[in-house]
Design a protein around this motif. Structure first.
Motif, PDB file in Angstrom:
ATOM      1  N   ASP A  57      25.715   9.819  -6.365  1.00 20.68           N
ATOM      2  CA  ASP A  57      27.113   9.670  -7.011  1.00 20.68           C
ATOM      3  C   ASP A  57      26.868   8.480  -7.829  1.00 20.68           C
ATOM      4  OD1 ASP A  57      29.887   9.810  -6.786  1.00 20.68           O
ATOM      5  OD2 ASP A  57      30.120   8.091  -6.133  1.00 20.68           O
ATOM      6  N   ILE A  58      26.131   7.385  -7.516  1.00 25.06           N
ATOM      7  CA  ILE A  58      26.238   6.206  -8.677  1.00 25.06           C
ATOM      8  C   ILE A  58      25.311   6.613  -9.997  1.00 25.06           C
ATOM      9  CG2 ILE A  58      24.658   3.832  -9.099  1.00 25.06           C
ATOM     10  CD1 ILE A  58      25.034   3.331  -5.895  1.00 25.06           C
ATOM     11  N   LYS A  59      24.244   7.551  -9.624  1.00 28.12           N
ATOM     12  CA  LYS A  59      23.573   8.210 -10.888  1.00 28.12           C
ATOM     13  C   LYS A  59      24.635   9.053 -11.680  1.00 28.12           C
ATOM     14  CE  LYS A  59      21.626  12.076 -10.799  1.00 28.12           C
ATOM     15  NZ  LYS A  59      21.131  13.418 -10.789  1.00 28.12           N
ATOM     16  N   THR A  60      25.445   9.686 -10.984  1.00 26.04           N
ATOM     17  CA  THR A  60      26.486  10.713 -11.587  1.00 26.04           C
ATOM     18  C   THR A  60      27.435   9.779 -12.426  1.00 26.04           C
ATOM     19  OG1 THR A  60      26.543  12.121  -9.950  1.00 26.04           O
ATOM     20  CG2 THR A  60      28.235  12.442 -11.264  1.00 26.04           C
ATOM     21  N   ASN A  61      28.018   8.671 -11.861  1.00 25.18           N
ATOM     22  CA  ASN A  61      28.674   7.767 -12.632  1.00 25.18           C
ATOM     23  C   ASN A  61      28.065   7.218 -14.048  1.00 25.18           C
ATOM     24  OD1 ASN A  61      31.521   7.627 -11.259  1.00 25.18           O
ATOM     25  ND2 ASN A  61      29.935   6.947  -9.574  1.00 25.18           N
ATOM     26  N   ILE A  62      26.893   6.886 -13.907  1.00 23.21           N
ATOM     27  CA  ILE A  62      26.030   6.307 -14.836  1.00 23.21           C
ATOM     28  C   ILE A  62      25.925   7.160 -15.942  1.00 23.21           C
ATOM     29  CG2 ILE A  62      23.929   5.413 -15.613  1.00 23.21           C
ATOM     30  CD1 ILE A  62      23.564   4.029 -12.797  1.00 23.21           C
ATOM     31  N   GLU A  63      25.426   8.807 -15.490  1.00 20.41           N
ATOM     32  CA  GLU A  63      25.770   9.659 -16.539  1.00 20.41           C
ATOM     33  C   GLU A  63      26.876   9.820 -17.356  1.00 20.41           C
ATOM     34  OE1 GLU A  63      22.121  12.523 -14.604  1.00 20.41           O
ATOM     35  OE2 GLU A  63      24.112  12.715 -13.956  1.00 20.41           O
ATOM     36  N   GLY A  64      27.900   9.666 -16.471  1.00 16.12           N
ATOM     37  CA  GLY A  64      29.276   9.952 -17.189  1.00 16.12           C
ATOM     38  C   GLY A  64      29.827   8.611 -18.004  1.00 16.12           C
ATOM     39  N   GLY A  65      28.965   7.600 -18.480  1.00 15.97           N
ATOM     40  CA  GLY A  65      29.154   6.600 -19.286  1.00 15.97           C
ATOM     41  C   GLY A  65      29.559   5.315 -18.375  1.00 15.97           C
ATOM     42  N   SER A  66      29.772   5.094 -17.163  1.00 14.62           N
ATOM     43  CA  SER A  66      29.754   3.884 -16.540  1.00 14.62           C
ATOM     44  C   SER A  66      28.629   2.803 -16.595  1.00 14.62           C
ATOM     45  CB  SER A  66      30.155   3.923 -14.973  1.00 14.62           C
ATOM     46  OG  SER A  66      31.209   4.794 -14.706  1.00 14.62           O
ATOM     47  N   THR A  67      28.754   1.837 -16.601  1.00 11.91           N
ATOM     48  CA  THR A  67      27.455   0.808 -16.516  1.00 11.91           C
ATOM     49  C   THR A  67      27.146   0.583 -15.251  1.00 11.91           C
ATOM     50  OG1 THR A  67      28.975  -1.365 -15.985  1.00 11.91           O
ATOM     51  CG2 THR A  67      28.687  -0.772 -18.532  1.00 11.91           C
ATOM     52  N   LEU A  68      25.928   0.139 -14.870  1.00 13.62           N
ATOM     53  CA  LEU A  68      25.216   0.135 -13.659  1.00 13.62           C
ATOM     54  C   LEU A  68      26.034  -0.903 -12.602  1.00 13.62           C
ATOM     55  CD1 LEU A  68      23.150   0.580 -11.423  1.00 13.62           C
ATOM     56  CD2 LEU A  68      21.925  -1.260 -12.437  1.00 13.62           C
ATOM     57  N   ALA A  69      26.648  -1.976 -13.231  1.00 15.09           N
ATOM     58  CA  ALA A  69      27.664  -3.010 -12.323  1.00 15.09           C
ATOM     59  C   ALA A  69      28.742  -2.025 -12.078  1.00 15.09           C
ATOM     60  CB  ALA A  69      28.129  -4.167 -13.258  1.00 15.09           C
ATOM     61  N   GLU A  70      29.421  -1.415 -12.934  1.00 19.01           N
ATOM     62  CA  GLU A  70      30.694  -0.496 -12.662  1.00 19.01           C
ATOM     63  C   GLU A  70      30.338   0.437 -11.627  1.00 19.01           C
ATOM     64  OE1 GLU A  70      32.886  -0.924 -16.914  1.00 19.01           O
ATOM     65  OE2 GLU A  70      31.594   0.845 -16.613  1.00 19.01           O
ATOM     66  N   ALA A  71      29.173   1.297 -11.649  1.00 16.56           N
ATOM     67  CA  ALA A  71      28.921   2.225 -10.728  1.00 16.56           C
ATOM     68  C   ALA A  71      28.815   1.716  -9.410  1.00 16.56           C
ATOM     69  CB  ALA A  71      27.647   3.113 -11.247  1.00 16.56           C
ATOM     70  N   LEU A  72      28.076   0.598  -9.127  1.00 20.81           N
ATOM     71  CA  LEU A  72      27.759  -0.037  -8.038  1.00 20.81           C
ATOM     72  C   LEU A  72      29.088  -0.802  -7.325  1.00 20.81           C
ATOM     73  CD1 LEU A  72      24.493  -2.111  -8.879  1.00 20.81           C
ATOM     74  CD2 LEU A  72      24.609  -0.069  -7.726  1.00 20.81           C
ATOM     75  N   GLY A  73      29.822  -1.368  -8.286  1.00 17.77           N
ATOM     76  CA  GLY A  73      31.112  -1.784  -7.784  1.00 17.77           C
ATOM     77  C   GLY A  73      32.167  -0.821  -6.969  1.00 17.77           C
ATOM     78  N   LYS A  74      31.780   0.540  -7.237  1.00 17.07           N
ATOM     79  CA  LYS A  74      32.547   1.405  -6.530  1.00 17.07           C
ATOM     80  C   LYS A  74      32.124   1.338  -4.732  1.00 17.07           C
ATOM     81  CE  LYS A  74      33.650   4.353 -10.339  1.00 17.07           C
ATOM     82  NZ  LYS A  74      33.638   5.616 -11.033  1.00 17.07           N
ATOM     83  N   TYR A  75      31.186   0.842  -4.676  1.00 19.45           N
ATOM     84  CA  TYR A  75      30.590   0.716  -3.032  1.00 19.45           C
ATOM     85  C   TYR A  75      30.650  -0.655  -2.624  1.00 19.45           C
ATOM     86  CZ  TYR A  75      29.433   5.498  -3.426  1.00 19.45           C
ATOM     87  OH  TYR A  75      29.471   7.011  -3.750  1.00 19.45           O
TER      88      TYR A  75
END
Length: 424
Positions: free
Chosen positions: A125-143
């Motif tokens: 899911d984090i990888k999917t968010n990154i592919e969708g344009g999120s930064t790593l910090a934003e993707a990790l922040g969802k958990y």
């Protein structure tokens, strides 16, 4: 304006499609042969078996069977994601990014090697968010449970400065050190708890099963029992008749203490202050809190996070409500212009050596390096103290159990000694 709105809607739709595709993915177990006829097998994630076969043929493998991988009967959702899992993940990502592996591919590799289904799904899911344009910090922040504010702030600072691989390596080292010191603290607390539990268990077994056998013998004496023996017999009768109520009381008391500790900050502070005053164990907890404070502040400050913001992240990382409040007071003092060493001196929790080393670090402009040295020193002190506690408690356990068992044996044999004296 209309173009920007349409673009954002299109991006959102693309992200939605990517997530829908991931949710439709299944894991297939395949068996095939290579060009030499050698048998091969493995797993592959795809939407259907036809795509798996096509991919295998593209790689020069002749598919013999492709089946959906069955879900386990128990634990299908995966076990809980532990802090140690996050530490290992941090190290893996740091190593691969330092080696030049693209971030998305690194997540693919790490997720593919996970046996914990929850951890694997989270990474996908984090990888999917990154592919969708999120930064790593934003993707990790969802958990936020797995990646706290400190972790996300460090990653964000690394991304902003363009040194993400270096920061990830620092975060990985930090996580490993923090988990190591947590393990030491658990080990230090485990031994006293075991002493207490074993003592209670042995006493209960003797009182419920052994003492009643002696009581039947004592009834034939027809004489008054010694006071100490009578006290043990009365305690045995009470436990034998009301063991369920006693068990309920013990469980209820433990549950009430845990509930009060989590819900009442005042009660948590009282417990923390009492534990910190215990001999040996209190000293270990003091040292571990200082080590965690120093290492956490050193890591955040070295990553380029301003000192006041760094202290915000540190306040929840010391592992002690007493030190958490002290760090908040330090932050308030620093935010109005006080030096860090002066603010630390005012809370009256940090040893003079720590304050002096921080003062030297501030004067020399090497605060992060000085904080790392403090952390290393106190982590070693915790290691030594835990080893010493283990050696100290081994004979202590024998003394406690020996005292309990010996007291009951003496209490049970006193009437026999008395009867022998009368007969003699």
């Amino acid at each position: 304006m209309a173009t920007a709105t349409a673009t954002s809607k299109q991006t959102a739709a693309e992200i939605g499609r990517v997530r829908a595709q991931v949710s439709q993915m299944q894991t297939f177990h395949w068996v095939g042969t290579d060009k030499r006829g050698a048998k091969m097998k493995g797993e592959y994630s795809s939407k259907n078996a036809t795509l798996v076969k096509a991919e295998l043929r593209r790689q020069g493998i002749n598919p013999l069977s492709v089946k959906v991988k069955g879900k386990p009967l128990f634990g299908a959702a995966g076990s809980t994601i532990k802090a140690r899992d996050i530490a290992v993940f941090s190290r893996q990502i740091a190593v691969m990014m330092a080696a030049g592996v693209p971030m998305v591919q690194a997540f693919d590799i790490v997720a593919g090697g996970q046996t914990n289904v929850r951890m694997k799904n989270m990474l996908i899911d984090i990888k999917t968010n990154i592919e969708g344009g999120s930064t790593l910090a934003e993707a990790l922040g969802k958990y936020p449970v797995q990646f706290d504010e400190l972790f996300c702030n460090l990653v964000k600072a690394g991304e902003s400065a363009g040194v993400l691989d270096t920061v990830l390596d620092t975060v990985a080292t930090y996580k490993e050190n923090i988990e190591a010191i947590k393990g030491k603290i658990k080990k230090a607390m485990f031994y006293p708890a075991m002493v207490f539990a074993v003592a209670i268990l042995v006493s209960a077994i003797l009182l419920i099963f052994v003492v009643p056998q002696f009581e039947d013998v004592f009834k034939n004496f027809g004489a008054q029992l010694p006071a100490f023996t009578q006290m043990i017999v009365n305690l045995s009768r009470f436990l034998t008749g009301h063991w369920f109520l006693m068990l309920l009381w013990v469980v209820g008391t433990i549950a009430a203490v845990i509930f009060a500790y989590k819900r009442s900050p005042r009660f948590a502070h009282l417990c923390a202050r009492a534990v910190l005053k215990l001999p040996v164990i209190g000293q270990i907890l003091h040292q571990s809190a200082i080590a965690r404070f120093s290492r956490t502040l050193g890591v955040t400050f070295a990553a380029g996070v301003p000192l006041v913001e760094a202290l915000d992240s540190v306040s929840g990382a010391t592992g002690s409500p007493i030190y958490n409040d002290a760090v908040k007071r330090i932050r308030e003092d620093v935010s109005v212009g006080h030096q860090l060493q002066l603010a630390m001196r005012q809370v009256n929790l940090f040893p003079n050596m720590v304050v002096q080393m921080v003062a030297i670090g501030e004067e020399s402009g090497a605060l992060d390096k000085m904080l790392f040295k403090i952390a290393e020193f106190y982590e070693q002190e915790v290691n030594n103290a835990v080893d010493a506690l283990s050696s100290l408690l081994e004979p202590f356990i024998m003394v406690i159990i020996g005292f309990l068992v010996g007291s009951m044996v003496v209490g049970m044999y006193l009437p026999i000694f008395k009867l022998a004296a009368v007969v003699g």
